[in-house]
Design a protein around this motif. Structure first.
Motif, PDB file in Angstrom:
ATOM      1  N   ARG A 158      24.629   5.943 -11.723  1.00  0.00           N
ATOM      2  CA  ARG A 158      24.812   4.529 -12.060  1.00  0.00           C
ATOM      3  C   ARG A 158      24.234   4.215 -13.443  1.00  0.00           C
ATOM      4  NH1 ARG A 158      22.156   2.501  -8.046  1.00  0.00           N
ATOM      5  NH2 ARG A 158      23.929   2.716  -6.621  1.00  0.00           N
ATOM      6  N   ALA A 159      23.101   4.841 -13.762  1.00  0.00           N
ATOM      7  CA  ALA A 159      22.455   4.582 -15.050  1.00  0.00           C
ATOM      8  C   ALA A 159      23.004   5.461 -16.169  1.00  0.00           C
ATOM      9  CB  ALA A 159      20.948   4.794 -14.923  1.00  0.00           C
ATOM     10  N   GLY A 160      23.781   6.490 -15.815  1.00  0.00           N
ATOM     11  CA  GLY A 160      24.360   7.358 -16.832  1.00  0.00           C
ATOM     12  C   GLY A 160      23.365   8.302 -17.490  1.00  0.00           C
ATOM     13  N   VAL A 161      22.253   8.597 -16.823  1.00  0.00           N
ATOM     14  CA  VAL A 161      21.267   9.531 -17.395  1.00  0.00           C
ATOM     15  C   VAL A 161      21.570  10.934 -16.850  1.00  0.00           C
ATOM     16  CG1 VAL A 161      19.407   7.941 -17.966  1.00  0.00           C
ATOM     17  CG2 VAL A 161      19.641   8.684 -15.614  1.00  0.00           C
ATOM     18  N   LEU A 184      19.282  15.808   2.252  1.00  0.00           N
ATOM     19  CA  LEU A 184      20.593  15.347   1.808  1.00  0.00           C
ATOM     20  C   LEU A 184      20.547  13.872   1.427  1.00  0.00           C
ATOM     21  CD1 LEU A 184      22.838  17.095   4.501  1.00  0.00           C
ATOM     22  CD2 LEU A 184      22.177  17.929   2.231  1.00  0.00           C
ATOM     23  N   ALA A 185      19.848  13.059   2.220  1.00  0.00           N
ATOM     24  CA  ALA A 185      19.713  11.639   1.892  1.00  0.00           C
ATOM     25  C   ALA A 185      18.927  11.450   0.602  1.00  0.00           C
ATOM     26  CB  ALA A 185      19.024  10.906   3.043  1.00  0.00           C
ATOM     27  N   LEU A 186      17.895  12.258   0.413  1.00  0.00           N
ATOM     28  CA  LEU A 186      17.099  12.171  -0.816  1.00  0.00           C
ATOM     29  C   LEU A 186      17.962  12.467  -2.042  1.00  0.00           C
ATOM     30  CD1 LEU A 186      14.366  11.915  -2.256  1.00  0.00           C
ATOM     31  CD2 LEU A 186      13.919  14.316  -1.680  1.00  0.00           C
ATOM     32  N   ALA A 187      18.758  13.527  -1.964  1.00  0.00           N
ATOM     33  CA  ALA A 187      19.644  13.857  -3.083  1.00  0.00           C
ATOM     34  C   ALA A 187      20.673  12.757  -3.301  1.00  0.00           C
ATOM     35  CB  ALA A 187      20.346  15.189  -2.820  1.00  0.00           C
ATOM     36  N   GLY A 188      21.185  12.167  -2.220  1.00  0.00           N
ATOM     37  CA  GLY A 188      22.167  11.101  -2.359  1.00  0.00           C
ATOM     38  C   GLY A 188      21.596   9.868  -3.045  1.00  0.00           C
ATOM     39  N   ILE A 189      20.403   9.445  -2.655  1.00  0.00           N
ATOM     40  CA  ILE A 189      19.765   8.267  -3.266  1.00  0.00           C
ATOM     41  C   ILE A 189      19.498   8.513  -4.745  1.00  0.00           C
ATOM     42  CG2 ILE A 189      17.666   6.870  -3.278  1.00  0.00           C
ATOM     43  CD1 ILE A 189      17.539   7.362  -0.228  1.00  0.00           C
ATOM     44  N   LEU A 190      18.931   9.666  -5.051  1.00  0.00           N
ATOM     45  CA  LEU A 190      18.578   9.970  -6.438  1.00  0.00           C
ATOM     46  C   LEU A 190      19.814  10.083  -7.326  1.00  0.00           C
ATOM     47  CD1 LEU A 190      15.852  12.684  -5.742  1.00  0.00           C
ATOM     48  CD2 LEU A 190      15.447  10.355  -6.535  1.00  0.00           C
ATOM     49  N   SER A 191      20.827  10.834  -6.864  1.00  0.00           N
ATOM     50  CA  SER A 191      22.012  11.043  -7.697  1.00  0.00           C
ATOM     51  C   SER A 191      22.786   9.748  -7.887  1.00  0.00           C
ATOM     52  CB  SER A 191      22.901  12.124  -7.090  1.00  0.00           C
ATOM     53  OG  SER A 191      23.290  11.773  -5.777  1.00  0.00           O
ATOM     54  N   ALA A 192      22.813   8.870  -6.876  1.00  0.00           N
ATOM     55  CA  ALA A 192      23.517   7.600  -7.030  1.00  0.00           C
ATOM     56  C   ALA A 192      22.874   6.762  -8.127  1.00  0.00           C
ATOM     57  CB  ALA A 192      23.500   6.834  -5.698  1.00  0.00           C
ATOM     58  N   GLN A 193      21.546   6.717  -8.164  1.00  0.00           N
ATOM     59  CA  GLN A 193      20.868   5.931  -9.196  1.00  0.00           C
ATOM     60  C   GLN A 193      21.040   6.554 -10.575  1.00  0.00           C
ATOM     61  OE1 GLN A 193      17.352   3.882  -8.725  1.00  0.00           O
ATOM     62  NE2 GLN A 193      17.420   3.711  -6.503  1.00  0.00           N
ATOM     63  N   VAL A 194      20.972   7.882 -10.630  1.00  0.00           N
ATOM     64  CA  VAL A 194      21.129   8.570 -11.913  1.00  0.00           C
ATOM     65  C   VAL A 194      22.539   8.382 -12.459  1.00  0.00           C
ATOM     66  CG1 VAL A 194      21.304  10.879 -12.919  1.00  0.00           C
ATOM     67  CG2 VAL A 194      19.284  10.257 -11.580  1.00  0.00           C
ATOM     68  N   ALA A 241       9.613   8.450  -9.183  1.00  0.00           N
ATOM     69  CA  ALA A 241       9.936   8.685 -10.594  1.00  0.00           C
ATOM     70  C   ALA A 241      11.295   8.143 -10.994  1.00  0.00           C
ATOM     71  CB  ALA A 241       9.885  10.190 -10.878  1.00  0.00           C
ATOM     72  N   VAL A 242      12.251   8.043 -10.065  1.00  0.00           N
ATOM     73  CA  VAL A 242      13.622   7.713 -10.446  1.00  0.00           C
ATOM     74  C   VAL A 242      13.762   6.359 -11.143  1.00  0.00           C
ATOM     75  CG1 VAL A 242      14.359   6.742  -8.224  1.00  0.00           C
ATOM     76  CG2 VAL A 242      16.035   7.868  -9.697  1.00  0.00           C
ATOM     77  N   PRO A 243      12.990   5.303 -10.796  1.00  0.00           N
ATOM     78  CA  PRO A 243      13.126   4.059 -11.566  1.00  0.00           C
ATOM     79  C   PRO A 243      12.748   4.231 -13.036  1.00  0.00           C
ATOM     80  CG  PRO A 243      12.053   3.628  -9.465  1.00  0.00           C
ATOM     81  CD  PRO A 243      12.099   5.108  -9.638  1.00  0.00           C
ATOM     82  N   ALA A 244      11.779   5.109 -13.322  1.00  0.00           N
ATOM     83  CA  ALA A 244      11.415   5.366 -14.713  1.00  0.00           C
ATOM     84  C   ALA A 244      12.518   6.132 -15.433  1.00  0.00           C
ATOM     85  CB  ALA A 244      10.093   6.136 -14.778  1.00  0.00           C
ATOM     86  N   TRP A 245      13.232   7.017 -14.727  1.00  0.00           N
ATOM     87  CA  TRP A 245      14.336   7.745 -15.341  1.00  0.00           C
ATOM     88  C   TRP A 245      15.470   6.804 -15.722  1.00  0.00           C
ATOM     89  CZ3 TRP A 245      15.249  12.044 -11.122  1.00  0.00           C
ATOM     90  CH2 TRP A 245      14.090  12.857 -11.031  1.00  0.00           C
TER      91      TRP A 245
END
Length: 375
Positions: free
Chosen positions: A125-128, A113-123, A66-70
């Motif tokens: 970076r995109a400012g969402v 922890l890795a899952l949260a790190g990947i998701l939060s970094a993308q979020v 889902a994160v690319p759509a966010w």
């Protein structure tokens, strides 16, 4: 690009992680079918691996897809997906080998922890920023694994995620499905109702240790508000669209489970805590994960997703498997009912895996879980 029978498996995170979630849902309950003394300690294995194993794989597969759509950003790279699968497997091996805490808990927590790190970094970076709480949500099961926290709190946390993620998804899918009908009533998801249900559940989770009698009414209130959301969604209109109906039927277990969990905390109700927990885990978690994950393997016909007879039967069996387990709350620890529940559950997930095989190869439809496919 690498070719071979598994090349398509790594094109999207949901493919290997949903597959692992389904396999774990099928394999973990076999512990109840083994002779006493053979295999791992049944209750501990069952509770841990269905929450952190099955639940963790399903959560990761959904959020990473889902994160690319966010963020309107790039898809998760196959190499990242492989790393996440390896971390998930490491957690399973560590628990199976009985790694002593804190080492065993730490190994299991690395995946989250890795899952949260990947998701939060993308979020970030995109400012969402509105997506940041969901991006950080995997920290909770990660923390629970590191500190060996009681399973009841994690069960309620997954109920919270179902309310947040599943609720938004069902409202959106229902709105899209009914949009083509000129006379269809408007589908709504009132923020005050969804927010009130979430707040009541969060307060109940905070109060359960110090004020269990306060937690009971809060859980019941949350369940009733989650049930009321179905009226705003016009859930009865989903009867004509089986792929959508599966989601609405799965949702019903959430208010049922929350009301039972609240009643179990009140004196004189006769509701066993284990009964309420299984209504949430087997009922809400199991059926909702199945209904959402199955969408990735459904055949698309125009703007509709088609439910095969095998998948419909599989979903029905997962729902049915909850009933023998709930009866144990009133009839006692009947091993026949326990084995019956396990066998029915396993049969349902086996049918899901048979259906899901079609989703492991070929191009990945976008969006993955919707019929509005685009290249």
């Amino acid at each position: 690009m690498a070719r071979g029978p598994l090349a398509g498996l790594w094109l999207a995170p949901h493919r290997p992680l949903f597959l692992l979630a389904g396999l774990w849902a099928l394999l973990v309950p076999t512990v109840w079918l083994l002779p006493p003394g053979l295999g791992p300690e049944p209750l501990l294995w069952h509770r841990h691996e269905l929450l952190f194993g099955m639940g963790g794989a399903a959560l990761g597969g959904y959020l990473l897809t889902a994160v690319p759509a966010w963020t309107a950003g790039p898809r998760i790279a196959p190499a990242t997906t492989k790393v996440m699968v390896a971390l998930w497997l490491a957690g399973r091996v560590a628990f199976a080998c009985g790694a002593a805490l804190p080492l065993g808990g730490l190994i299991g927590a690395v995946y989250f922890l890795a899952l949260a790190g990947i998701l939060s970094a993308q979020v970030l970076r995109a400012g969402v920023w509105q997506r940041l709480p969901l991006a950080l949500a995997p920290l909770v099961p990660g923390w629970a694994q590191m500190h060996d926290l009681p399973g009841e709190g994690i069960v309620l946390f997954f109920a919270l995620l179902i309310g947040l993620i599943g609720g938004r998804a069902i409202a959106a899918f229902t709105r899209h499905a009914l949009a083509s009908h000129a006379k269809a009533p408007e589908v709504a998801d009132p923020p005050w109702l969804a927010g009130g249900a979430t707040l009541a559940l969060v307060l109940a989770m905070a109060a359960q240790a110090e004020a269990p009698r306060l937690a009971g009414p809060l859980l019941i209130a949350s369940g009733l508000m989650q049930l009321a959301r179905m009226v705003a969604w016009r859930s009865w209109r989903a009867v004509g669209y089986p792929a959508l109906l599966l989601l609405h039927l799965a949702w019903l277990w959430l208010p049922v489970g929350l009301v039972l969990a609240g009643a179990a905390r009140l004196p004189g109700t006769g509701v066993a805590p284990a009964t309420a927990l299984h209504a949430i885990t087997m009922g809400a978690m199991g059926s909702m994960m199945l209904a959402i994950m199955a969408r990735a393997g459904m055949v698309r016909q125009g703007t509709r997703l088609l439910v095969s007879p095998a998948l419909a039967l599989g979903c029905g069996l997962v729902h049915l498997s909850v009933l023998p387990r709930l009866l144990m709350g009133w009839s006692g620890a009947d091993p026949v009912l326990l084995r019956l529940a396990a066998l029915i559950w396993m049969a349902g997930w086996a049918l899901f895996l048979w259906q899901f095989r079609r989703a492991l190869q070929g191009p990945v439809p976008r969006p993955v879980l919707s019929a509005r496919s685009r290249a």
